[in-house]
Motif scaffolding. Sequence first.
Motif, short mmCIF file in Angstrom:
data_model
loop_
_atom_site.label_atom_id
_atom_site.label_comp_id
_atom_site.label_asym_id
_atom_site.label_seq_id
_atom_site.Cartn_x
_atom_site.Cartn_y
_atom_site.Cartn_z
N ASP A 113 30.67 51.84 42.89
CA ASP A 113 31.71 51.15 42.52
C ASP A 113 31.41 49.76 42.18
N GLN A 114 32.12 49.43 41.21
CA GLN A 114 31.70 47.86 40.78
C GLN A 114 33.03 47.00 41.00
N ARG A 115 32.89 45.96 41.93
CA ARG A 115 34.13 44.95 42.03
C ARG A 115 34.01 43.81 41.23
N SER A 116 35.38 43.76 40.56
CA SER A 116 35.66 42.57 39.99
C SER A 116 36.12 41.58 40.72
N ALA A 117 35.75 40.31 41.14
CA ALA A 117 36.13 39.45 42.09
C ALA A 117 37.51 38.94 41.70
N CYS A 118 38.29 38.64 42.71
CA CYS A 118 39.91 38.00 42.38
C CYS A 118 39.78 36.43 42.12
N ARG A 119 38.58 35.86 42.18
CA ARG A 119 38.42 34.41 41.87
C ARG A 119 37.09 34.16 41.52
N HIS A 120 37.10 33.09 40.55
CA HIS A 120 35.99 32.66 39.98
C HIS A 120 34.92 32.10 41.09
N PRO A 121 33.41 32.31 41.16
CA PRO A 121 32.77 32.02 42.26
C PRO A 121 32.12 30.68 42.37
N PRO B 247 35.91 36.35 36.57
CA PRO B 247 35.43 36.02 37.87
C PRO B 247 33.97 36.84 38.23
N SER B 248 34.06 38.08 37.76
CA SER B 248 32.65 38.79 38.04
C SER B 248 31.48 38.49 37.28
N ALA C 224 49.06 42.26 35.57
CA ALA C 224 49.26 43.49 36.56
C ALA C 224 48.91 43.35 37.97
N LYS C 225 48.23 42.30 38.32
CA LYS C 225 47.54 42.26 39.46
C LYS C 225 47.18 40.51 39.87
N PRO C 226 48.30 39.56 39.76
CA PRO C 226 47.64 38.31 39.94
C PRO C 226 47.17 37.94 41.30
N GLY C 227 45.95 37.41 41.36
CA GLY C 227 45.55 37.17 42.88
C GLY C 227 44.76 38.43 43.09
N GLY C 228 44.54 39.47 42.42
CA GLY C 228 43.92 40.65 42.83
C GLY C 228 42.53 40.76 41.90
N GLY C 229 41.44 41.36 42.36
CA GLY C 229 40.36 41.74 41.57
C GLY C 229 40.45 43.24 41.07
N GLY C 230 39.39 43.74 40.79
CA GLY C 230 39.23 45.00 40.06
C GLY C 230 38.33 45.79 40.67
N MET C 231 38.21 46.96 40.39
CA MET C 231 37.28 48.14 40.81
C MET C 231 37.15 48.87 39.95
N LEU C 232 35.91 49.02 39.22
CA LEU C 232 35.61 50.07 38.14
C LEU C 232 34.85 51.07 39.03
N LEU C 233 35.49 52.38 39.38
CA LEU C 233 34.74 53.30 40.08
C LEU C 233 33.56 53.91 39.93
N GLY C 234 32.69 54.29 40.73
CA GLY C 234 31.60 54.71 40.40
C GLY C 234 31.63 55.74 39.31
N GLN C 235 32.48 56.70 39.28
CA GLN C 235 32.45 57.74 38.33
C GLN C 235 32.31 57.37 37.02
N LYS C 236 32.65 56.11 36.72
CA LYS C 236 32.65 55.66 35.10
C LYS C 236 31.46 54.76 34.98
N ILE C 237 30.55 54.61 35.88
CA ILE C 237 29.47 53.65 35.65
C ILE C 237 28.32 54.59 35.26
N THR C 238 28.11 54.70 33.92
CA THR C 238 26.82 55.18 33.14
C THR C 238 25.83 54.19 33.14
N ASP C 239 24.70 54.59 32.64
CA ASP C 239 23.36 53.85 32.46
C ASP C 239 23.85 52.68 31.75
N ARG C 240 24.54 52.90 30.63
CA ARG C 240 24.65 51.63 30.12
C ARG C 240 25.66 50.58 30.57
N VAL C 241 26.79 51.04 31.52
CA VAL C 241 27.37 50.17 31.90
C VAL C 241 26.87 49.54 33.00
N ALA C 242 26.07 50.31 33.50
CA ALA C 242 25.17 49.73 35.15
C ALA C 242 24.37 48.45 34.53
#
Lengths: 225, 440
Positions: free
Chosen positions: B193-201, B141-142, B165-183
């Motif tokens: 924080d990077q949110r992974s949506a719970c549904r396709h857009p 979805p993201s 682990a989370k049917p119906g739920g999105g995800g959250m990659l918290l800011g502390q894990k967002i390095t230059d490359r991940v960003a």
Amino acid sequence: MEFDLKTQTVREVNQALHDLPKDKASEVVVNGISGDHNLAVGMDQPAKITLNGHAGYYCAGMNKEAEIIVNGNAGQGVAENMMSGKVHVKGNASQSAAATAHGGLLVVDGDAAARCGISMKGVNIVVKGSVGHMSAFMGQSGCLVVCGDAGEALGDSLYEAHLYVKGKVESLGADCIQKEMRPEHIEELSALLKEAGSDEDPYSFTRYGSARQLYTFKVDNASAY
Amino acid sequence: MTMKQPGLIESATFSRDVIHEIQRAAETGIYDIRGFGAKRKVPHFDDLLFLGASMSRYPLEGYREKCGTDVTLGTRFAKNPIKLDIPVTIAGMSFGALSANAKESLGRGANMVGTSTTTGDGGMTPEERQTSKTLVYQYLPSRYGMNPDDLRKADAIEVVLGQGAKPGGGGMLLGQKITDRVAQMRNLPKGIDQRSACRHPDWTGPDDLAIKIQELREITDWQVPIYIKVGATRTYYDVKLAVKAGADVIVLDGMQGGTAATQDVFIEHVGIPTMAAIPQAVRALQEMDMHRKVQLIVSGGIRSGADVAKAMALGADAVAIGTAALVALGCNHPKWDAEYQKIGSAAGFYDDYHEGKCPAGISTQDTELAARLNPEEAGKRLANYLQVLTMEAQTLARACGKSHLHNLEPEDLVALNVEAAAMAGVPLAGTGWIPGKSNY
């Protein structure tokens, strides 16, 4: 090169498009379109493709390089996840236009429906008419230019995308605020309007962007989510 | 934790764990977010037993007679189905949630035993493509890092609709894990924080999904299989709709499946156990005459060859492992116990994947921590583990007289308790009684 979807299948057309040379801009016309889905998806060639008729879902999906013109309306998810190139819808576009697109330019001469530019990731979108609700939801980067009005919850949960609206905005979404139009924004907007073939006055637009209050999860913001 | 003293009775309702959570919630005002999978005990494959052969069945000789393990996935529409040597695959886990070294290790381990690995929310890294012989590209979805070039490089595409682990739920990659490359890979500023949506857009239901799948096929010229991954909930209906939407393969992730960072209340209270979901999926496939034609991959809490064999006996074509693969790489290894203690955890209990401080160098983007994981060594450990899973499953299958893991069947199983019998649809041990199905 010409195709006719009254006698040929979408699969045949797409395969022929994918087989076009990558080093030159071929010209292709597709006729006989009547709402067919997935037209000209996955292009990776600098071809100029003219689609005569109303396109169905995901027209020009994941486009790279190509210039695709739809002489009609486009269905859901036109130019979704576009990377580069240009898609020009001469009529109206349905919902989720340019969803998650990373680059390139989408121009819609008419209106676009709900969630235009949803989760946009670098694409530029110029809608000469109005857009529906939740447009630019979770927009990350790129520009959404709306020459008409915007529906409810514009720019909800916005990251860094730039939104320019000339008309009325029904309401702003969470964390989206009106922002000052500085010279660099006038310059950016002017260039986009010019590229889209619009003669609108950039000074008549209002800029919206992220308040950046929801960038990191804070309990204090729980009521905003 | 203090020792239990005579005369002090712990409340079953307000256990020390519950009291601790209430106190933690009262202090912080935020729900608990963590990684790992469900920790509560739910009906599981441990509640099933195999009926080894004696008189009425004829066993195969261990170490002598062949028991096949290969599997072909995506035979319905794709020009190039995936052929794996073993029916144990690596589930999707993102670069971002995991370090680049961890992703590389997964690829190396999978290659050594002839199986596939899967990308995740962060897109496909060049290292991952290079080190993975067979790579499944997740379409999430993201759509972070989603691009048609990588789509065309994939050996299969997995459209992710839900996670166990989370049917119906999105995800959250918290800011502390967002390095230059991940960003950069996710087109977002560093450190937020990077949110992974719970549904396709860009679709809103199964009819749209059918067209979306056709789009993915058109882009890839119908070369590679399209998987659909669902979290186990309304499995019977989800599987039927996935087949109608055109899936080549269905990935079914039970509630014991792992996650990188999700609310604890979600992990423990949403979804149904893996064992309970498989029979529903198989029934849906059989009713559509699609069992074995649309392959079924099952994941969520798979730990041993027994789990593999039992999932396959219930009708799965293959299984996928996530958490177990990380443990094989070195997650929660005792050698890091002192470091786990320093961050308030202990070896065997660490689940704060979202904090990015993983001492084993797996669920982190800290370059110093990540460097602790040697991809060659970790890959070898994973390969060893995958080999053991396969050999264990073969051993059990031979004992049931089966010359291929796919020949295992529900008839080879019985249940230890009524709950498992009802969920798995196999008889209670020592009886012919399947609750809800037969009168004994």
